[in-house]
Design an enzyme around this catalytic site. Structure first.
Site, PDB file in Angstrom:
ATOM      1  N   ARG A 175      64.801  70.153  79.809  1.00 57.33           N
ATOM      2  CA  ARG A 175      64.533  69.041  80.529  1.00 57.33           C
ATOM      3  C   ARG A 175      65.909  68.323  80.994  1.00 57.33           C
ATOM      4  NH1 ARG A 175      60.197  71.040  80.138  1.00 57.33           N
ATOM      5  NH2 ARG A 175      58.349  70.275  80.143  1.00 57.33           N
ATOM      6  N   SER A 255      54.687  64.571  81.088  1.00 58.56           N
ATOM      7  CA  SER A 255      55.126  64.069  79.502  1.00 58.56           C
ATOM      8  C   SER A 255      56.083  62.867  79.461  1.00 58.56           C
ATOM      9  CB  SER A 255      56.067  65.242  78.646  1.00 58.56           C
ATOM     10  OG  SER A 255      55.150  66.296  78.895  1.00 58.56           O
ATOM     11  N   GLU A 351      61.399  60.718  78.712  1.00 58.22           N
ATOM     12  CA  GLU A 351      61.780  61.954  79.636  1.00 58.22           C
ATOM     13  C   GLU A 351      61.901  61.665  81.545  1.00 58.22           C
ATOM     14  OE1 GLU A 351      61.795  64.898  81.767  1.00 58.22           O
ATOM     15  OE2 GLU A 351      59.550  64.935  81.522  1.00 58.22           O
TER      16      GLU A 351
END
Ligand code: EPU
Length: 355
Positions: A175, A255, A351
């Site tokens: 990520r 997420s 995130e």
């Protein structure tokens, strides 16, 4: 790295006081001081060089599926709507497929399969655009985008130069990429080229995907199957639909936290206290923890603070039940981080990009 210069039109079509509600998947009702729709690359430079926006901050939005807007944006928002996709090259081993940054990711994946070029099927149904995919190196169900990445084209805003970056230059991680760090605010990605190997192999080891494939095939063990790319695509779509909220129905950014990675010694100590903890061993010896499990264990699943809530079927996803602000979602996120830190001694990192 190759470079070329663009011809800049004299005037930009800036929109003042522009609502971003339809441009962020949380559905936060905030305004941009100025916004500009980018349908051709040349419009980018015209927009950033317009005297009305001199010195103002800039924000690039594709699908707005990985951003938390906590208030009005006092600057210029570039709405990237570049379209187009094509096979640029083919050799013995692979197809090289280029898509413009504004192409919707899922439609692009579906198109590659329809054209008999498998390889992206595990990444079906991820919200957002092609141009956003490299920024956080999207990943799901056993595959990360960087494994299919060839190169990308971006415009450096300060110089107006077009650059081509390969995978090394993008410094992909879990990520993560160059564009979330040193490259932040500096570049606008205009297209991405993927390398789809002709020697395709199904990637069906992710537990939940394997279970879904097995159920569909009426077998006990999904991993032993040799599913087609289309079967994987269909199974991923089904699994995602079953637990991840559709942003069009319930505002969210996927997420909300990264899965934290901790060292082996800390993991062993934690595992003794919490034997059921969900974890994934990493190649470097460290251990990735399922943040959704940690949050769930703290009792947060389905809980709300005002209109900001934790999704009922996946604790890693924060949702806007209607009328929540970015600040309320961040307050909920902080409460979750505090509880997880107190119970497990693990710090959760957000995130999406929070502004
Ligand atoms: N879990 C719980 N409770 C929850 C959520 C999860 O116990 O509320 C447990 C699950 O039972 C499972 C484990 O945690 O054992 C992992 O859950 P899941 O398979 O749903 O995956 P995840 O680690 O929570 C990551 C990605 C997702 C991606 C899935 C599938 C991150 C931050 N998230 O989630 O990506 O779809 O794996 O590969 O890495 C996104 O980035 O927006 C995203 C949705």
């Amino acid at each position: 790295m190759s470079q070329s210069n663009l011809v800049t039109p004299a005037v930009a079509s800036l929109m003042a006081g522009y609502s971003l509600k339809a441009h962020n998947t949380f559905g936060f009702d905030v305004c941009a001081q100025f916004a500009c729709l980018i349908e051709r690359e040349e419009q980018l430079l015209a927009a950033v060089r317009d005297p009305r926006v001199a010195g103002l901050p800039r924000l690039v939005l594709g699908g707005g599926s990985n951003v938390v807007l906590t208030g009005d944006f006092a600057g210029l928002v570039l709405l990237v709507a570049l379209r187009g996709r094509r096979v640029v090259r083919e050799d013995q081993d692979a197809w090289y497929v280029e898509a413009a940054a504004g192409e919707p990711w899922h439609e692009f994946v579906a198109w590659t399969l329809a054209e008999s070029m498998p390889g992206l099927e595990n990444l079906a149904l991820i919200p957002g655009t092609v141009g956003a995919a490299p920024i956080q190196n999207i990943g799901a169900y056993g595959l990360e985008m960087c494994e299919r990445f060839a190169s990308l084209r971006a415009i450096e805003l300060a110089t107006g130069e077009a650059v081509e970056l390969d995978g090394d230059a993008c410094r992909f991680g879990y990520r993560d990429s160059f564009f979330k760090r040193e490259g932040r605010e500096r570049f606008v990605i205009t297209s991405v080229t993927f390398r789809l190997p002709k020697a395709w192999q199904p990637r069906a080891g992710y537990a939940e995907l394997a279970r879904e494939l097995a159920a569909r095939a009426g077998q006990a063990d999904g991993e032993a199957l040799q599913p087609s790319a289309q079967a994987i695509f269909d199974a991923v779509v089904a699994v995602r639909r079953a637990k991840l909220p559709d942003p069009l129905e319930l505002g969210n950014a996927g997420s909300f936290f990264k899965n934290p990675v901790i060292d082996a010694a800390r993991f062993e100590a934690l595992k003794r206290r919490e034997p059921e903890i969900v974890s994934y061993a990493q190649a470097d010896g460290r251990v990735k923890l399922a943040a959704g499990w940690l949050i769930d264990r703290c009792g947060w699943k389905g809980r709300a603070m005002g209109a900001a809530a934790v999704h009922e079927r996946q604790a890693l996803v924060l949702v806007n039940r209607g009328g929540a602000s970015g600040a309320q979602v961040l307050a909920l996120a902080r409460a979750i981080q505090r509880d997880v830190s107190e119970r497990f001694g693990v710090e959760l990192e957000a995130e999406p990009v929070c502004l």
